[in-house]
Scaffold this motif. Structure first.
Motif, short mmCIF file in Angstrom:
data_model
loop_
_atom_site.label_atom_id
_atom_site.label_comp_id
_atom_site.label_asym_id
_atom_site.label_seq_id
_atom_site.Cartn_x
_atom_site.Cartn_y
_atom_site.Cartn_z
N UNK A 16 3.67 0.58 -6.57
CA UNK A 16 2.96 0.89 -5.32
C UNK A 16 3.37 2.27 -4.81
N UNK A 17 4.67 2.56 -4.83
CA UNK A 17 5.15 3.87 -4.36
C UNK A 17 4.55 5.01 -5.19
N UNK A 18 4.34 4.76 -6.48
CA UNK A 18 3.73 5.76 -7.35
C UNK A 18 2.22 5.81 -7.19
N UNK A 19 1.65 4.73 -6.64
CA UNK A 19 0.20 4.66 -6.48
C UNK A 19 -0.52 4.34 -7.78
N UNK A 24 -1.58 2.02 -15.59
CA UNK A 24 -1.68 3.46 -15.42
C UNK A 24 -2.83 3.91 -14.56
N UNK A 25 -3.72 2.99 -14.17
CA UNK A 25 -4.84 3.38 -13.32
C UNK A 25 -4.36 3.55 -11.88
N UNK A 26 -5.03 4.43 -11.19
CA UNK A 26 -4.68 4.69 -9.79
C UNK A 26 -5.07 3.49 -8.93
N UNK A 27 -4.19 3.15 -8.00
CA UNK A 27 -4.51 2.12 -7.02
C UNK A 27 -5.39 2.78 -5.96
N UNK A 28 -6.56 2.22 -5.66
CA UNK A 28 -7.44 2.83 -4.67
C UNK A 28 -6.73 3.08 -3.34
N UNK A 31 -6.69 0.39 -0.64
CA UNK A 31 -5.73 -0.69 -0.87
C UNK A 31 -4.32 -0.25 -0.48
N UNK A 32 -3.95 0.97 -0.86
CA UNK A 32 -2.63 1.49 -0.49
C UNK A 32 -2.48 1.61 1.02
N UNK A 33 -3.54 2.09 1.68
CA UNK A 33 -3.50 2.25 3.14
C UNK A 33 -3.32 0.91 3.84
N UNK A 34 -4.09 -0.10 3.42
CA UNK A 34 -3.97 -1.42 4.03
C UNK A 34 -2.58 -2.00 3.78
N UNK A 35 -2.08 -1.86 2.57
CA UNK A 35 -0.75 -2.36 2.24
C UNK A 35 0.30 -1.70 3.13
N UNK A 36 0.23 -0.39 3.27
CA UNK A 36 1.20 0.33 4.09
C UNK A 36 1.09 -0.06 5.56
N UNK A 37 -0.13 -0.28 6.03
CA UNK A 37 -0.34 -0.71 7.42
C UNK A 37 0.32 -2.06 7.68
N UNK A 38 0.09 -3.01 6.79
CA UNK A 38 0.66 -4.35 6.97
C UNK A 38 2.18 -4.32 6.79
N UNK A 39 2.67 -3.56 5.83
CA UNK A 39 4.12 -3.47 5.63
C UNK A 39 4.81 -2.82 6.83
#
Length: 95
Positions: A16-19, A24-28, A31-39
């Protein structure tokens, strides 16, 4: 590109930190933004105690690897509360 290590408790956090997903595909970004918001919300949550958190993690992860008949006595032997009816239904009910 070197494939990331997919084992161990930190593998998902590192990915997740690497995205990047394990393939090897990029996490959209959404999805990263929502994860970071909830965390971020979780960071501010008052904890009920280390033992409670340990038990929750043991149950949440243990059910993936152990049958109920094994996990329940292990919890009790370690001094934790046995599996609750709602945990048994949630984790083992559909199996």
């Amino acid at each position: 590109m070197t494939m990331p290590d997919t084992t161990g408790a930190d593998a998902v956090d590192i990915a997740i930190a690497r995205g990047l997903d394990f393939d090897g595909t990029a996490i959209p970004q959404a999805k990263l933004d929502l994860y970071q918001q909830v965390m971020a919300m979780e960071t501010d949550r008052q904890r009920s105690g280390v033992s409670n958190t340990m038990r929750s993690r043991i149950v949440r992860i243990g059910v993936k690897h152990l049958p109920q008949a094994d996990l329940d006595p292990m919890l009790i032997a370690a001094g934790f509360a046995p599996l609750k009816d709602k945990e048994v239904t949630f984790y083992y009910g559909g199996k």
